[in-house]
Scaffold this motif. Structure first.
Motif, PDB file in Angstrom:
ATOM      1  N   ALA A   9      -0.076  45.717 -42.369  1.00 45.01           N
ATOM      2  CA  ALA A   9       0.013  46.641 -43.505  1.00 45.01           C
ATOM      3  C   ALA A   9       1.187  46.274 -44.405  1.00 45.01           C
ATOM      4  O   ALA A   9       1.080  46.315 -45.646  1.00 45.01           O
ATOM      5  N   ARG A  10       2.317  45.908 -43.798  1.00 41.57           N
ATOM      6  CA  ARG A  10       3.479  45.503 -44.584  1.00 41.57           C
ATOM      7  C   ARG A  10       3.154  44.269 -45.427  1.00 41.57           C
ATOM      8  O   ARG A  10       3.544  44.174 -46.599  1.00 41.57           O
ATOM      9  N   HIS A  11       2.473  43.305 -44.810  1.00 45.82           N
ATOM     10  CA  HIS A  11       2.068  42.098 -45.533  1.00 45.82           C
ATOM     11  C   HIS A  11       1.240  42.473 -46.759  1.00 45.82           C
ATOM     12  O   HIS A  11       1.485  41.977 -47.866  1.00 45.82           O
TER      13      HIS A  11
ATOM     14  N   GLN B 157       2.238  43.058 -54.815  1.00 41.27           N
ATOM     15  CA  GLN B 157       3.058  42.980 -56.032  1.00 41.27           C
ATOM     16  C   GLN B 157       2.731  41.734 -56.860  1.00 41.27           C
ATOM     17  O   GLN B 157       3.059  41.683 -58.051  1.00 41.27           O
ATOM     18  N   TYR B 158       2.092  40.742 -56.225  1.00 43.80           N
ATOM     19  CA  TYR B 158       1.914  39.448 -56.883  1.00 43.80           C
ATOM     20  C   TYR B 158       0.465  38.999 -56.997  1.00 43.80           C
ATOM     21  O   TYR B 158       0.154  38.176 -57.866  1.00 43.80           O
ATOM     22  N   THR B 159      -0.414  39.492 -56.137  1.00 43.36           N
ATOM     23  CA  THR B 159      -1.816  39.063 -56.174  1.00 43.36           C
ATOM     24  C   THR B 159      -2.717  40.257 -55.875  1.00 43.36           C
ATOM     25  O   THR B 159      -2.259  41.310 -55.418  1.00 43.36           O
ATOM     26  N   ASP B 160      -4.000  40.078 -56.091  1.00 42.42           N
ATOM     27  CA  ASP B 160      -4.972  41.072 -55.642  1.00 42.42           C
ATOM     28  C   ASP B 160      -5.017  41.038 -54.115  1.00 42.42           C
ATOM     29  O   ASP B 160      -5.134  39.960 -53.506  1.00 42.42           O
ATOM     30  N   VAL B 161      -4.921  42.211 -53.486  1.00 41.65           N
ATOM     31  CA  VAL B 161      -4.957  42.326 -52.030  1.00 41.65           C
ATOM     32  C   VAL B 161      -5.925  43.433 -51.650  1.00 41.65           C
ATOM     33  O   VAL B 161      -5.878  44.531 -52.220  1.00 41.65           O
ATOM     34  N   TYR B 162      -6.781  43.148 -50.680  1.00 41.47           N
ATOM     35  CA  TYR B 162      -7.737  44.128 -50.163  1.00 41.47           C
ATOM     36  C   TYR B 162      -7.461  44.309 -48.672  1.00 41.47           C
ATOM     37  O   TYR B 162      -7.506  43.352 -47.897  1.00 41.47           O
ATOM     38  N   LEU B 163      -7.148  45.557 -48.267  1.00 43.19           N
ATOM     39  CA  LEU B 163      -6.796  45.856 -46.881  1.00 43.19           C
ATOM     40  C   LEU B 163      -7.904  46.681 -46.235  1.00 43.19           C
ATOM     41  O   LEU B 163      -8.459  47.592 -46.858  1.00 43.19           O
TER      42      LEU B 163
ATOM     43  N   PHE C  22      -1.351  53.190 -51.729  1.00 44.50           N
ATOM     44  CA  PHE C  22      -1.612  52.359 -50.546  1.00 44.50           C
ATOM     45  C   PHE C  22      -2.982  52.644 -49.933  1.00 44.50           C
ATOM     46  O   PHE C  22      -3.104  53.095 -48.796  1.00 44.50           O
ATOM     47  N   LEU C  23      -4.012  52.345 -50.703  1.00 42.51           N
ATOM     48  CA  LEU C  23      -5.384  52.577 -50.251  1.00 42.51           C
ATOM     49  C   LEU C  23      -5.892  51.405 -49.421  1.00 42.51           C
ATOM     50  O   LEU C  23      -5.509  50.258 -49.622  1.00 42.51           O
ATOM     51  N   TYR C  24      -6.757  51.733 -48.471  1.00 40.99           N
ATOM     52  CA  TYR C  24      -7.405  50.699 -47.668  1.00 40.99           C
ATOM     53  C   TYR C  24      -8.821  51.168 -47.334  1.00 40.99           C
ATOM     54  O   TYR C  24      -9.156  52.353 -47.481  1.00 40.99           O
ATOM     55  N   LEU C  25      -9.649  50.238 -46.883  1.00 43.56           N
ATOM     56  CA  LEU C  25     -11.044  50.538 -46.555  1.00 43.56           C
ATOM     57  C   LEU C  25     -11.200  50.685 -45.053  1.00 43.56           C
ATOM     58  O   LEU C  25     -10.856  49.772 -44.292  1.00 43.56           O
ATOM     59  N   ASP C  26     -11.723  51.823 -44.618  1.00 45.26           N
ATOM     60  CA  ASP C  26     -12.065  52.024 -43.213  1.00 45.26           C
ATOM     61  C   ASP C  26     -13.544  51.686 -43.038  1.00 45.26           C
ATOM     62  O   ASP C  26     -14.413  52.340 -43.621  1.00 45.26           O
ATOM     63  N   ILE C  27     -13.809  50.637 -42.242  1.00 46.75           N
ATOM     64  CA  ILE C  27     -15.174  50.163 -42.023  1.00 46.75           C
ATOM     65  C   ILE C  27     -15.694  50.781 -40.734  1.00 46.75           C
ATOM     66  O   ILE C  27     -15.340  50.360 -39.628  1.00 46.75           O
ATOM     67  N   ASN C  28     -16.507  51.809 -40.875  1.00 47.70           N
ATOM     68  CA  ASN C  28     -17.089  52.495 -39.734  1.00 47.70           C
ATOM     69  C   ASN C  28     -18.576  52.682 -40.022  1.00 47.70           C
ATOM     70  O   ASN C  28     -19.151  51.891 -40.774  1.00 47.70           O
ATOM     71  N   SER C  29     -19.195  53.669 -39.453  1.00 49.95           N
ATOM     72  CA  SER C  29     -20.608  53.923 -39.770  1.00 49.95           C
ATOM     73  C   SER C  29     -20.794  54.128 -41.262  1.00 49.95           C
ATOM     74  O   SER C  29     -21.867  53.853 -41.813  1.00 49.95           O
ATOM     75  N   GLU C  30     -19.745  54.624 -41.895  1.00 48.50           N
ATOM     76  CA  GLU C  30     -19.696  54.717 -43.354  1.00 48.50           C
ATOM     77  C   GLU C  30     -18.490  53.930 -43.852  1.00 48.50           C
ATOM     78  O   GLU C  30     -17.528  53.700 -43.115  1.00 48.50           O
TER      79      GLU C  30
ATOM     80  N   THR D 261     -15.323  54.127 -46.000  1.00 44.23           N
ATOM     81  CA  THR D 261     -14.495  55.215 -46.510  1.00 44.23           C
ATOM     82  C   THR D 261     -13.149  54.676 -46.970  1.00 44.23           C
ATOM     83  O   THR D 261     -12.485  53.934 -46.237  1.00 44.23           O
ATOM     84  N   VAL D 262     -12.754  55.043 -48.153  1.00 44.63           N
ATOM     85  CA  VAL D 262     -11.439  54.664 -48.667  1.00 44.63           C
ATOM     86  C   VAL D 262     -10.423  55.697 -48.192  1.00 44.63           C
ATOM     87  O   VAL D 262     -10.603  56.900 -48.382  1.00 44.63           O
ATOM     88  N   LYS D 263      -9.346  55.200 -47.557  1.00 43.60           N
ATOM     89  CA  LYS D 263      -8.304  56.075 -47.038  1.00 43.60           C
ATOM     90  C   LYS D 263      -6.947  55.633 -47.561  1.00 43.60           C
ATOM     91  O   LYS D 263      -6.816  54.555 -48.136  1.00 43.60           O
ATOM     92  N   SER D 264      -5.946  56.462 -47.294  1.00 48.02           N
ATOM     93  CA  SER D 264      -4.602  56.183 -47.797  1.00 48.02           C
ATOM     94  C   SER D 264      -3.611  56.141 -46.646  1.00 48.02           C
ATOM     95  O   SER D 264      -3.690  56.953 -45.722  1.00 48.02           O
ATOM     96  N   GLY D 265      -2.662  55.187 -46.698  1.00 49.34           N
ATOM     97  CA  GLY D 265      -1.593  55.127 -45.709  1.00 49.34           C
ATOM     98  C   GLY D 265      -2.068  54.715 -44.335  1.00 49.34           C
ATOM     99  O   GLY D 265      -2.303  55.566 -43.476  1.00 49.34           O
ATOM    100  N   PRO D 266      -2.232  53.433 -44.063  1.00 48.85           N
ATOM    101  CA  PRO D 266      -2.810  52.977 -42.802  1.00 48.85           C
ATOM    102  C   PRO D 266      -1.972  53.326 -41.578  1.00 48.85           C
ATOM    103  O   PRO D 266      -0.751  53.154 -41.564  1.00 48.85           O
TER     104      PRO D 266
END
Length: 567
Positions: A428-430, A436-442, A531-539, A541-546
């Motif tokens: 998450a820190r990475h 700050q410098y590139t597109d990042v998808y978590l 600090f949004l990230y994608l939770d990959i489950n049965s659905e 879901t976009v979540k915040s703060g991993p």
């Protein structure tokens, strides 16, 4: 058939008799590359996509004899047609649970897979995959990383073998023994891709490097290193990062010293670096493997040699090199380089599984956390730069995030703590620093299915999914030969992640284009403000703060150094 292909013809004729199929030249393909001609075979995916597999193509000269523990040299040209239709060699495996009859020091080979139906002038995006395995085991062989699903997406795939264990990641910390050879092997393979991938229908300007666990950390080191600049345009890191505590060795000189002594038991005094180099360079390979495994096991019970947590460290991993050495590959402080943007600025997709360490032995995890209960200072990962007097208080605050009692008294707390320290927090820190410098998808992979399932102890309340489980949704293997045998939810998750990863490889955005399986769903980029990230489950879901990232960040900021290496 040309005279130069006579041997290949004889081999194919023989194979036809053994396997009971008539020789059909369309079932094989010859491709001319810079070093010679290679012969690949036709394979068909479950969706009837035809592709050619070129396996065990040498990208370097065999690192044997005088070339052991030396930086790899480019492969030498060959005459005629090289049969590259099987995986017959992998690098030596340095783990007591891994044995493979294909183990060979002559292992610097790669595999290329490309679809059979593309036109001659159509160049496809490329995925260059670096396997995991704790820097000590595994390979790029097709039985582990079958490219079938990526073939259905019309992506050229390259999987690579590189030196492991002491042959790839040993160091005397003074430049006498060439360092980070496994990383340098990969760099040479990436240069090979730039020269040759167009011959297989791949676009050298559209290469994405990807990896899992230690392979993801190695991908990150290529992102950090200027020697790999221009060799790829995007990166995928699954369950690993150079910020992970396990990604950087501690006491590497001591390990090399102990290994050399074990190989020459009559030596009682300390050995010079030159002596260490000579001993390991001339050692019998099986003895080197045996003594390495014994030493790794012994070190795992020594907190003073840990780079991560008690009994959860990798004695073999990347080593920091002298910044003044123009040939150095790993330099500086990983965290600070990323924080300052001193990296190859490429779009990056990265993430972790919801309960990473669940795949490991739970009873061993409880032993590990019982050691922390006895000395709470050990709760702070060893590679984190923090004053000794602060570690106890920091350790208390971290363990309280998981239990009001002792860590070892709760399986759920032990699993959560170990996973967050070693995996989710540094990843998450990475993501946050690089955003700050590139597109990042978590992402967090949370879907508990059968397709990637490993056997492990059920723990009430655990969110599952363990390390490596997501791989089954991306890579074909013998246990998943027919996807129709799996639940519809598994197949849907497989189709979703394959669509997102493929869109990222092709367009640098995992949900840039609407698709049947994703609809108009959009995966947001990481940004510090939410600090949004994608939770990959049965659905999806976009979540915040991993996970507990903000809690760890608060503790590290309160008690840690102003500058960090790992996190």
């Amino acid at each position: 058939m040309r005279a130069t292909n006579l041997l290949s013809f004889v081999w194919l004729f023989y194979a036809a008799q053994i396997h009971g199929f008539p020789y059909n030249k369309s079932a094989y393909k010859e491709v001319r590359i810079t070093d010679g001609t290679v012969l690949g075979k036709l394979i068909v995916t479950h969706k009837n996509t035809e592709f050619y597999a070129f396996q065990d193509i040498p990208y370097a000269q065999p690192p044997i004899g005088p070339l052991r523990l030396m930086e790899a040299l480019p492969a030498l040209p060959w005459e005629g047609v090289l049969n590259t239709t099987e995986n017959s060699k992998i690098c030596y495996q340095f783990n007591q649970k891994h044995f493979d009859s294909r183990e060979n020091e002559d292992c610097l080979v790669l595999n290329v897979y490309s679809t059979a139906d593309q036109s001659d002038d159509e160049l496809l995006p490329v995925l260059f995959w670096i396997h995991g395995g704790g820097f000590s085991v595994s390979s790029g062989a097709i039985d582990l990383f079958g490219p079938h699903y990526f073939m259905d997406k019309k992506i050229v795939v390259v999987t690579v073998n590189f030196r492991l264990g002491p042959l790839g990641f040993l160091s005397t910390d003074d430049g006498v023994l060439p360092t980070n050879l496994g990383l340098r092997d990969q760099n040479l393979a990436l240069k090979w891709v730039q020269k040759n991938i167009a011959s297989f229908g791949g676009d050298p300007s559209k290469v994405t490097i990807g990896g899992q666990e230690s392979g993801a950390a190695l991908v990150g080191y290529h992102v950090f290193n200027k020697k790999s600049q221009g060799l790829f345009r995007a990166a995928i890191l699954q369950s690993g990062s150079p910020l992970s505590c396990m990604a950087l060795q501690k006491n590497s000189k001591n390990f090399a010293q102990s290994l050399a002594k074990a190989l020459t038991p009559n030596n009682q005094s300390d050995l010079t670096s030159q002596e260490i180099l000579h001993i390991i360079k001339t050692a019998d390979i099986e003895q080197l493997k045996t003594e390495t495994i014994k030493l790794q096991i012994a070190r795992s019970f020594r907190p003073d040699f840990a780079n991560c947590l008690p009994m959860a460290s990798y004695p073999m991993s990347a080593v920091k090199e002298d910044e003044n050495d123009e040939n150095a590959f790993v330099t500086g402080m990983n965290h600070e380089r990323l924080k300052n943007g001193d990296i190859n600025r490429v779009p990056t997709l990265l993430g972790f599984n919801s309960e990473e360490v669940l795949v490991y032995n739970v009873s061993k995890l409880l032993v590990q956390t019982s050691l922390i209960d006895l000395n709470v200072s050990l709760a702070v990962v060893a590679n984190l730069i923090m004053a000794d007097e602060n570690r106890k208080e920091a350790g208390k605050e971290l363990t309280k995030l998981y239990t009001n009692s002792t860590l070892a008294s709760t399986q759920l707390g032990s699993v959560g703590f170990m996973g967050d320290c070693a995996f989710t927090t540094p990843i998450a820190r990475h993501a946050l620093l690089q955003s700050q410098y590139t597109d990042v998808y978590l992402y967090q992979f949370s879907y508990l299915g059968i397709l990637g399932r490993y056997e492990y102890t059920d723990i009430e309340g655990a969110s599952y999914v363990g390390n490596k489980e997501e791989l089954g949704y991306f890579w074909h293997n013998a246990t998943a030969d027919n996807l129709d045998q799996f639940p519809k939810e598994d197949i849907l998750t497989h189709e979703r992640v394959m669509e997102m990863w493929s869109q990222f490889i092709k367009h640098l955005n995992p949900t840039g284009n609407n698709s049947e399986v994703l609809g108009d769903f959009k995966w947001p980029k990481v940004a510090e403000e939410d600090f949004l990230y994608l939770d990959i489950n049965s659905e999806l879901t976009v979540k915040s703060g991993p996970k507990k990232y903000f809690d760890y960040s608060r503790v590290y900021s309160k008690y840690g150094s102003e500058k960090f290496d790992t996190y």
